[in-house]
Design a protein around this motif. Sequence first.
Motif, short mmCIF file in Angstrom:
data_model
loop_
_atom_site.label_atom_id
_atom_site.label_comp_id
_atom_site.label_asym_id
_atom_site.label_seq_id
_atom_site.Cartn_x
_atom_site.Cartn_y
_atom_site.Cartn_z
N GLU A 41 0.83 -1.21 0.00
CA GLU A 41 0.00 0.00 0.00
C GLU A 41 0.87 1.26 0.00
OE1 GLU A 41 -3.23 0.10 -0.51
OE2 GLU A 41 -2.98 -2.06 -0.77
N LEU A 42 1.91 1.23 0.81
CA LEU A 42 2.82 2.37 0.80
C LEU A 42 3.50 2.49 -0.56
CD1 LEU A 42 4.69 2.34 4.24
CD2 LEU A 42 2.89 3.88 3.46
N ALA A 78 10.18 9.58 -3.39
CA ALA A 78 8.83 9.52 -2.81
C ALA A 78 8.76 8.39 -1.79
CB ALA A 78 7.80 9.31 -3.92
N CYS A 79 9.41 7.28 -2.09
CA CYS A 79 9.46 6.17 -1.13
C CYS A 79 10.12 6.62 0.17
CB CYS A 79 10.28 5.00 -1.70
SG CYS A 79 9.49 4.09 -3.01
N ARG A 86 6.54 8.01 8.09
CA ARG A 86 5.87 6.97 8.86
C ARG A 86 6.82 6.21 9.76
NH1 ARG A 86 0.80 5.01 5.84
NH2 ARG A 86 0.39 6.81 4.56
N ARG A 87 7.95 6.82 10.04
CA ARG A 87 8.96 6.09 10.80
C ARG A 87 8.47 5.71 12.18
NH1 ARG A 87 14.78 7.98 9.40
NH2 ARG A 87 14.56 6.51 7.73
N ILE A 91 6.28 -0.52 9.99
CA ILE A 91 5.84 -0.86 8.63
C ILE A 91 5.57 -2.35 8.56
CG2 ILE A 91 6.59 -0.97 6.22
CD1 ILE A 91 8.10 1.59 6.67
N GLU A 92 4.36 -2.67 8.21
CA GLU A 92 4.00 -4.08 8.16
C GLU A 92 4.47 -4.70 6.86
OE1 GLU A 92 -0.15 -4.12 8.64
OE2 GLU A 92 -0.09 -3.10 10.57
#
Lengths: 188, 430
Positions: A41-42, A78-79, A86-87, A91-92
Amino acid sequence: MDQRGLVERARKGDHDAFAELARAAVVRLDRAARLILRDPELARDAVQDGLIRAWRDLPGLRDPEAFDGWLHRLTVNACLDLARRRRRRPIEVELSPIHHPAIADDSVGIARRDLVDNVLRSLDPDGRAIVVLHYYLGMPLPEVAATLSIPVGTVKSRLHRALGTMRIAITDATDEPQRESIAGGQLA
Amino acid sequence: MTFEQRFERDLPLILDDIAMGPYPDYVNDVLSTTAHGRQRPGWTFPGRWLPMELTTARVPTTRLPMRQLGVLALIAILVAAMLAAYIGTHQQRVPPPFGPAANGLIAATRDGDLYAVDPRTGRDTLVLGGPTKDEWVGFTPDGTLGVFVRWGPDSGATTTGKLGTLLLGSSSAPVFIDKDVIHGDSAVDMAPNGRDVAFTTYDEGTPRQLIIVAALDGSTYHRFDDVPITDYGGVTYLAPNGDELLYIARSANNETHDIRALDVTTGRTRPIVETTAATDIFGGISASPDGKRLAYALQDRETLGVELHVIGIDGRDDKVVGHAQGASFEAWPLWDPQGKRLLIERGQPGEDFARPVIVDAAGGPDVLVQTAITSDGAWKQWAPDGSSILAQRTVNGKELGEELWDATTGAVTPASWPASTVGGWQRVAP
């Protein structure tokens, strides 16, 4: 029409040309983003962001031949932006099942892939980005350095550390005879 | 083939295997978004205002035989001594660190050697030559020290260097801050006390940008690890005492940028301009010589228009300045030494270049400089007396020769000395 012609048309606002370029690039961009972010999703968000920026900023691209590298750069940045944002949130890892293995689908190949996968997860996004840019997208190290705005010496040292970590993990998980067969299917 | 070699050979295929997934059909959603989105005019794309990798454009210095090295070193020492004596007899007093001053020498770099140019005669003098690869940064505000970077061995891409200082008016050898910390895109600013320097560098571990404040003689060196500077915008000492450094930081929303001030004594920071998701800081910033006002440009992220602002250094009294009728882009402000005029770049809709314009902060008539700046940008610095602007434009990635822009008429005069890379204009006592 060749890619250069498409880029020149897209720079002048031809959206059909841009769509053709985007569709040709999106699989590779998506995979690179999934490798860096380890979250589909990310990765989708990052690729979307990269492509939207690409359309918006195309008039600023001076050399049409540089389009691929430029698009990779936008997407990878962008990544990293997303990863940094979101650090605080874990991250799943939700990679989709493997559909069509590109390497021999034997137990040794799967074991090796899983080991690399695990080690890749243990790296931070910046470290993964260097591995992906160099080994997956095929960028020379100076270009990786320019893409990430860091010195080439830093790229070399981080890549060295990342590869070292992968090698150690594989060494720890397998004994020597297995490593020889894992690496290429035959003894050196 | 070794295990390591096979591993690296196979790694691209393994990575491809790990990343395998369904076709990303969300590309259709993206394309429906872009189909309704506007493209940005050429001059506004961010690449033009990110710092340029200086070292990638430099030609590596050829290694010379030892005999020639010795001769060159001897010549360099003699010339430095002559220049020192020349400057020593011509400069008795020093100017205050901010505000107008008389025009001194211009720092020019050619082929890894440092020159000082007298702009009145166009005569240039070798200050520091030899096999090393040196590049001017500029002069301290009192005009007594020349600051330069000595680049390390060329690694084929980017490399690092050390900051060095030449005492003008003396034949003493350069002094270095003995750390390999300057990168191709480091920003450097000299403190008004004439002894310290602030610069940005990378933390090799994270990687991220850091601010360093060090004494030019290498006696002190302080890293501000907790100040999250972004990779552009540089650092700027604030008048009158240089107690604070201005820098650009990421906003709390992590999308846009803020302008903040760092107290170099306590390490505390304070906001001056805070953006929302709707607007973002665009390009460079400039503090007035009295340290009371800050000029900056703000971009509307929806319309992509860029407006020039002047705000009090306390973050109050923010005003749009000089926005000409029809202009869609006004940015890159640079205060004149008197603190009354701003050199800016102005773009009109439909043009893929900008024009330098001198704007009267009090609302007087503009002075249009008779040239154009492409998206590659231009290096610019006001003459210490405010009569002209020393500029060097870059077109298609190539630096053009230096120019002088008349601040009263807008006329452009090519420099009379050989093309170089400019580093700064020395301020001397009137």
